[in-house]
Design an enzyme around this catalytic site. Sequence first.
Site, PDB file in Angstrom:
ATOM      1  N   SER A 224       0.843  -1.186   0.052  1.00  6.93           N
ATOM      2  CA  SER A 224       0.040  -0.134   0.009  1.00  6.93           C
ATOM      3  C   SER A 224       0.870   1.208  -0.099  1.00  6.93           C
ATOM      4  CB  SER A 224      -1.077  -0.084   1.486  1.00  6.93           C
ATOM      5  OG  SER A 224      -1.807  -1.018   1.301  1.00  6.93           O
TER       6      SER A 224
HETATM    7  N1  SAH Z   1      -0.485  -4.689   4.232  1.00  6.39           N
HETATM    8  C1  SAH Z   1       0.103  -5.398   2.935  1.00  6.39           C
HETATM    9  C2  SAH Z   1      -0.811  -5.074   1.701  1.00  6.39           C
HETATM   10  C3  SAH Z   1      -0.580  -6.274   0.596  1.00  6.39           C
HETATM   11  S1  SAH Z   1      -1.819  -6.147  -0.415  1.00  6.39           S
HETATM   12  C4  SAH Z   1       1.544  -4.467   2.625  1.00  6.39           C
HETATM   13  O1  SAH Z   1       1.644  -3.497   3.316  1.00  6.39           O
HETATM   14  O2  SAH Z   1       2.239  -4.959   1.721  1.00  6.39           O
HETATM   15  C5  SAH Z   1      -3.247  -7.302   0.263  1.00  6.39           C
HETATM   16  C6  SAH Z   1      -2.700  -8.664   0.715  1.00  6.39           C
HETATM   17  O3  SAH Z   1      -3.784  -9.327   1.062  1.00  6.39           O
HETATM   18  C7  SAH Z   1      -1.816  -9.467  -0.520  1.00  6.39           C
HETATM   19  O4  SAH Z   1      -1.062 -10.044  -0.114  1.00  6.39           O
HETATM   20  C8  SAH Z   1      -3.104 -10.717  -0.714  1.00  6.39           C
HETATM   21  O5  SAH Z   1      -2.555 -11.966  -1.116  1.00  6.39           O
HETATM   22  C9  SAH Z   1      -3.722 -10.700   0.644  1.00  6.39           C
HETATM   23  N2  SAH Z   1      -5.127 -11.042   0.780  1.00  6.39           N
HETATM   24  C10 SAH Z   1      -6.081 -11.214  -0.031  1.00  6.39           C
HETATM   25  N3  SAH Z   1      -7.283 -11.822   0.321  1.00  6.39           N
HETATM   26  C11 SAH Z   1      -6.907 -12.363   1.608  1.00  6.39           C
HETATM   27  C12 SAH Z   1      -7.687 -13.222   2.544  1.00  6.39           C
HETATM   28  N4  SAH Z   1      -8.665 -13.842   2.356  1.00  6.39           N
HETATM   29  N5  SAH Z   1      -7.039 -13.667   3.668  1.00  6.39           N
HETATM   30  C13 SAH Z   1      -5.643 -13.090   3.787  1.00  6.39           C
HETATM   31  N6  SAH Z   1      -4.858 -12.474   3.025  1.00  6.39           N
HETATM   32  C14 SAH Z   1      -5.716 -11.923   1.887  1.00  6.39           C
END
Ligand code: SAH
Length: 218
Positions: free
Chosen positions: A64
């Site tokens: 993000s």
């Molecule tokens: N907080 C992270 C944002 C990553 S993007 C950062 O700072 O890098 C969002 C993430 O959510 C992705 O890695 C994706 O694989 C994960 N995601 C999507 N659906 C999910 C679910 N149902 N349970 C756990 N993680 C999930």
Amino acid sequence: MDDSFKHQGWRCQMVQNLRNRGIADERVLHAMQEVPRHLFLETMLDYMAYEDRALPIKCGQTISQPSTVAFQSALLDAQPEMKVLEVGTGSGYQTAVLCAMGLRVFTIERQKELYDVTKNRLKQMKYRAKTFLGDGYKGLPEYGPFDRIIITCGAPEVPEELVRQLKTSGVMVIPVGGEHQEMIRIVKMGDGPDDILEQRYGDCKFVPMLGKLDYGGR
Ligand code: SAH
């Protein structure tokens, strides 16, 4: 790669920009001053690490953008030592910011490759978050209830199971919607799943929160 003076300088500038954009929570700003965002990215993206933009990480996901991390972290309105559940560990950057804010962090990621890399990264960097591979829709009932819950992927709706795992007067910050989402802050007012207060904080865009059906029901 290390945390050079050049990176520290860029990071000061990033924090100044966050202040200029209205982020006033000193605990959040301090944490973001501490955490070396460039160490959560591929080396070749290093020079963009402190710009206010989302960047690609493994598995087609994104880290993000700093202003979003600051905004969501500030909306949590958390106090040190609170128990926080994060859904969507991704690169671990948001996780590290929450740790630097003095919170006890539990974080779930559903992509194995990201989970493995990020678990090691956080451990090496001495962030003491508990990492889990699994489905964020289910939360972590055995570790709850949580004071705070932060979702870092776009959810089609507010997952009821996660509201259940929130303490009374607890807060959840969650982007809700389809391709575009709205940032919602939920305050749990009482025991019932419908006993919640919803506050809306405008449009945002996240990668989707995937559920079983997105994977063909497996
Ligand atoms: N907080 C992270 C944002 C990553 S993007 C950062 O700072 O890098 C969002 C993430 O959510 C992705 O890695 C994706 O694989 C994960 N995601 C999507 N659906 C999910 C679910 N149902 N349970 C756990 N993680 C999930």
